[in-house]
Scaffold this motif. Structure first.
Motif, mmCIF file in Angstrom:
data_model
loop_
_atom_site.group_PDB
_atom_site.id
_atom_site.type_symbol
_atom_site.label_atom_id
_atom_site.label_comp_id
_atom_site.label_asym_id
_atom_site.label_seq_id
_atom_site.Cartn_x
_atom_site.Cartn_y
_atom_site.Cartn_z
ATOM 1 N N PHE A 61 -36.759 -16.513 -11.568
ATOM 2 C CA PHE A 61 -37.013 -17.587 -10.611
ATOM 3 C C PHE A 61 -37.209 -18.912 -11.334
ATOM 4 O O PHE A 61 -37.568 -18.957 -12.519
ATOM 5 N N GLY A 62 -36.974 -19.975 -10.607
ATOM 6 C CA GLY A 62 -37.195 -21.315 -11.122
ATOM 7 C C GLY A 62 -37.696 -22.230 -10.022
ATOM 8 O O GLY A 62 -37.604 -21.905 -8.830
ATOM 9 N N VAL A 110 -41.925 -34.727 -12.210
ATOM 10 C CA VAL A 110 -40.477 -34.488 -12.123
ATOM 11 C C VAL A 110 -40.173 -33.425 -13.165
ATOM 12 O O VAL A 110 -40.168 -33.720 -14.365
ATOM 13 N N SER A 111 -39.968 -32.200 -12.733
ATOM 14 C CA SER A 111 -39.940 -31.099 -13.691
ATOM 15 C C SER A 111 -39.070 -29.944 -13.203
ATOM 16 O O SER A 111 -38.833 -29.774 -12.005
ATOM 17 N N LEU A 112 -38.625 -29.152 -14.172
ATOM 18 C CA LEU A 112 -37.892 -27.906 -13.932
ATOM 19 C C LEU A 112 -38.596 -26.818 -14.729
ATOM 20 O O LEU A 112 -38.865 -26.990 -15.924
ATOM 21 N N MET A 113 -38.915 -25.682 -14.071
ATOM 22 C CA MET A 113 -39.582 -24.580 -14.743
ATOM 23 C C MET A 113 -38.861 -23.277 -14.450
ATOM 24 O O MET A 113 -38.511 -22.993 -13.301
ATOM 25 N N LEU A 114 -38.627 -22.483 -15.509
ATOM 26 C CA LEU A 114 -38.021 -21.162 -15.392
ATOM 27 C C LEU A 114 -39.020 -20.139 -15.892
ATOM 28 O O LEU A 114 -39.594 -20.296 -16.981
ATOM 29 N N ASP A 115 -39.249 -19.068 -15.118
ATOM 30 C CA ASP A 115 -40.234 -18.069 -15.549
ATOM 31 C C ASP A 115 -39.692 -17.254 -16.717
ATOM 32 O O ASP A 115 -38.497 -17.303 -17.047
ATOM 33 N N ARG A 152 -42.812 -13.408 -3.595
ATOM 34 C CA ARG A 152 -44.221 -13.724 -3.322
ATOM 35 C C ARG A 152 -45.020 -13.787 -4.613
ATOM 36 O O ARG A 152 -45.885 -14.657 -4.787
ATOM 37 N N ALA A 153 -44.738 -12.849 -5.538
ATOM 38 C CA ALA A 153 -45.471 -12.845 -6.810
ATOM 39 C C ALA A 153 -45.208 -14.133 -7.580
ATOM 40 O O ALA A 153 -46.128 -14.712 -8.177
ATOM 41 N N PHE A 154 -43.957 -14.598 -7.570
ATOM 42 C CA PHE A 154 -43.638 -15.850 -8.255
ATOM 43 C C PHE A 154 -44.328 -17.032 -7.573
ATOM 44 O O PHE A 154 -44.919 -17.894 -8.233
ATOM 45 N N SER A 155 -44.270 -17.080 -6.249
ATOM 46 C CA SER A 155 -44.878 -18.187 -5.517
ATOM 47 C C SER A 155 -46.381 -18.231 -5.718
ATOM 48 O O SER A 155 -46.992 -19.312 -5.699
ATOM 49 N N PRO A 186 -55.679 -20.866 -12.373
ATOM 50 C CA PRO A 186 -54.747 -19.862 -12.903
ATOM 51 C C PRO A 186 -53.295 -20.187 -12.587
ATOM 52 O O PRO A 186 -52.410 -19.392 -12.883
ATOM 53 N N LEU A 187 -53.027 -21.332 -11.969
ATOM 54 C CA LEU A 187 -51.685 -21.673 -11.501
ATOM 55 C C LEU A 187 -50.925 -22.483 -12.552
ATOM 56 O O LEU A 187 -51.511 -23.135 -13.421
ATOM 57 N N VAL A 188 -49.612 -22.454 -12.426
ATOM 58 C CA VAL A 188 -48.756 -23.229 -13.317
ATOM 59 C C VAL A 188 -48.983 -24.716 -13.066
ATOM 60 O O VAL A 188 -49.069 -25.161 -11.918
ATOM 61 N N ASN A 189 -49.069 -25.486 -14.147
ATOM 62 C CA ASN A 189 -49.249 -26.929 -14.042
ATOM 63 C C ASN A 189 -47.862 -27.584 -14.078
ATOM 64 O O ASN A 189 -47.260 -27.733 -15.135
#
Length: 613
Positions: free
Chosen positions: A519-520, A509-514, A408-411, A502-505
């Motif tokens: 999580f990704g 077409v992208s891949l993001m790893l925290d 939930r924290a990641f989402s 405050p959210l990730v942009n």
């Protein structure tokens, strides 16, 4: 006048005469004298005879090429060869694989036709499609009538040779593909170029049914993909039997699983029984450009006779020419197996990354399970590698809505999920090929237009980089609001200038790893039209996969020179760190120590530096 008589003669030449002339031209211009001699010797040693006609049977070819029975692919390969042997007259297929027909086969399979057919600007893709295709039985056509008049003897030879008619009525394709098909021209560029080289273009009449009515049965294509995965690392004159260990136990199951992932790029086997020409051409050109490269060394075995003693040959200086190197004496294809990367996945990568950069050239630089899932350990292991790298990440999709507190924290850091999952499969594998060295980014992304973002499981696909949007790779730490590694997303701004959201942009077409590598998220916003990486060419819809990371690996592409360069860089950094540790601090002279720290910028101004007492 003489030219017009020549053209008139061409106009009335039979397909048999033209095929004979083309085979002769191919033999002289595509083979060296030694290769042609070897080919003649190999063919003679393998041939069966009927009515003084020499030909090769299915089991003979399979045994010579060492195609494993367990794959069940020999009939598929023989169907292909029986079509290619008729080149450039596909309407005459299947043909008995005699000497001239096998010349056609070897020239096409090894791409040596390019030495003659310079205008054959397209690759073998369409030719291979026709060689494996069957036709919708609802669209009957006359495939038995031959241009030169077939005979019962011909049919008997085909039966004796174990030939399966590749253009007999096959399964019915009940549904259209899930996206709009583009019109495909029926004219085969290679066939047209071949006849043009003979000055016989006017006799070309395509006898095949329209290619839009053809499909490759999914099961046949899967068998062929398994063979292609197996032969992908073959070297010149290397025996396929050397790779027999990949055909048992877990490796065989992995081979089937990898083939399923690749087959999923072509067709949804639960909905469609076969692969159409548009799907075939589109997927191979975008995601599998080197799919058929393994055929080259496999069929070059026909050009190397074991009856020739190469130790008696001499070079221009008179010295004996050494025999071919024993492939078993070389270093292994993969020095060590990772949690994600094994020999099957390595072959899968070679379908879109040149194999000479992969086989016997990969080194495991970083593994989260061994070095720790942290950006610090990632930097230590990866940042000093000065050659291309491949990042692989695997995980399991998290529930929607998320269940655990960490999920939930990641989402909560991501925009609300608007897109469905990409598939029913819970396991996902993504990756990136990066040609530039890794570094921390502060304002701008790095990478170049050769960077590749890809998915390996459950669907194989490659997302190519844009030449306009350059948000390829960012590697960020605090004070940015959401540090981590991102591919295809805008570079995050520092907290002071991050704006209202405050959210990730996330990129289109992208891949993001925290930053904790827990999580990704992979996003495919088809509606937006793409960003730093282009949209999927087959899955024309929006989807997003949020997943918990299970394995993360980075592999370095390079040999001993690259490894030595990395070792020297590590040694230099260790030397610098040791020099800093030897700074004369804390020896009793507080004022001298303070002056030294101020010169280093560690205290002074707004930096208190703590107590010196």
């Amino acid at each position: 006048m003489g030219q017009s008589q020549s053209n008139e003669g061409r106009r009335h030449a039979t397909t048999e005469q033209l095929s004979h002339e083309l085979a002769s031209k191919f033999a002289k211009r595509c083979f060296t004298p030694l290769e042609l001699y070897s080919f003649q010797d190999v063919f003679k040693s393998l041939a069966d005879y009927q009515d003084n006609i020499a030909y090769l049977k299915e089991d003979t070819i399979a045994r010579f090429l060492e195609i494993p029975d367990i794959l069940g692919v020999s009939s598929v390969v023989f169907q292909m060869l029986s079509y290619l042997g008729a080149f450039p007259f596909g309407k005459d297929a299947p043909v008995v694989l005699g000497f001239e027909q096998m010349i056609m086969v070897v020239v096409i399979m090894t791409e040596r036709y390019q030495r003659v057919l310079r205008k054959g600007n397209r690759d073998r893709t369409k030719l291979f499609f026709r060689s494996m295709a069957v036709y919708d039985r609802r669209e009957p056509h006359n495939e038995t009538e031959k241009a030169d008049g077939g005979t019962e003897i011909d049919k008997q030879k085909l039966e004796d040779a174990g030939t399966t008619r590749s253009h007999a009525a096959g399964f019915a394709v009940d549904e259209p593909v899930s996206y709009e098909e583009e019109e495909e021209e029926d004219d085969d560029d290679l066939a047209l170029a071949a006849l043009e080289s003979l000055d016989a273009i006017e006799v070309f009449q395509h006898g095949d049914a329209p290619i839009s009515q053809a499909s490759i049965p999914s099961d046949n294509l899967k068998k062929l993909i398994m063979l292609l995965l197996l032969i992908a690392p073959l070297g010149a004159q290397e025996s396929l039997a050397l790779h027999a260990e990949r055909l048992s136990g877990e490796q065989l199951e992995g081979l089937r699983k990898t083939a399923d992932n690749i087959l999923a790029a072509f067709v949804n086997v639960e909905k469609f029984p076969g692969v159409k020409i548009h799907q075939f051409n589109t997927v191979i050109s975008s995601s599998l450009p080197f799919l058929f490269n393994g055929f080259n060394p496999l069929f070059e075995h026909f050009l190397f006779s074991k009856n020739i003693d190469f130790t008696k040959r001499k070079d221009s200086t008179g010295a004996p020419v050494p025999p071919p190197l024993d492939p078993t004496a070389e270093q292994p294809l993969l020095a060590q197996t990772g949690e994600i990367l094994d020999l099957n996945v390595l072959s899968q990568l070679s379908f879109f990354i040149p194999g000479n950069s992969l086989f016997r050239r990969l080194r495991l630089l970083y593994s989260g399970s061994d070095a720790g899932f942290s950006m610090g350990s990632f930097e230590t292991k990866v940042f000093n590698w000065r050659a291309p790298t491949i990042l692989l990440v695997s995980g399991s999709r998290i529930a929607d809505p998320p269940i655990g507190g960490q999920e939930r924290a990641f989402s909560d850091t991501l925009p609300p999920k608007r897109f469905p999952d990409s598939s029913k499969s819970s396991r996902v594998v993504f990756g990136v090929y990066l040609g530039q060295p890794w570094r921390q980014t502060h304002k701008d992304c790095f990478g170049d237009a050769e960077t590749l973002l890809f998915q390996l499981e459950p669907v194989h696909e490659v997302f190519h980089a844009s030449s306009i949007n350059t948000d390829y790779v960012s590697y960020t730490k605090s004070p940015v609001p959401h540090p981590g590694i991102a591919f295809g997303s805008p570079h995050p701004k520092p907290k002071a200038t991050s704006g209202l959201s405050p959210l990730v942009n996330l990129g289109a077409v992208s891949l993001m790893l925290d930053s904790s590598f827990e999580f990704g998220v992979f996003t495919h916003n088809y509606t937006s039209g793409g960003g730093a990486f282009h949209n999927s060419v087959t899955r024309r819809r929006d989807w997003q996969d949020r997943f918990e990371i299970e394995s993360l690996e980075v592999w370095g592409c390079g040999g001993d020179a690259e490894a030595e360069q990395q070792r020297q860089r590590w040694a230099w950094e260790e030397k610098e760190a040791e020099a800093r540790r030897r700074i004369n601090i804390g020896k009793g002279d507080i004022e001298a120590d303070r002056a030294l720290l101020e010169m280093a910028g560690l205290i002074g101004g707004n930096r208190s530096g703590g107590s010196m007492s």
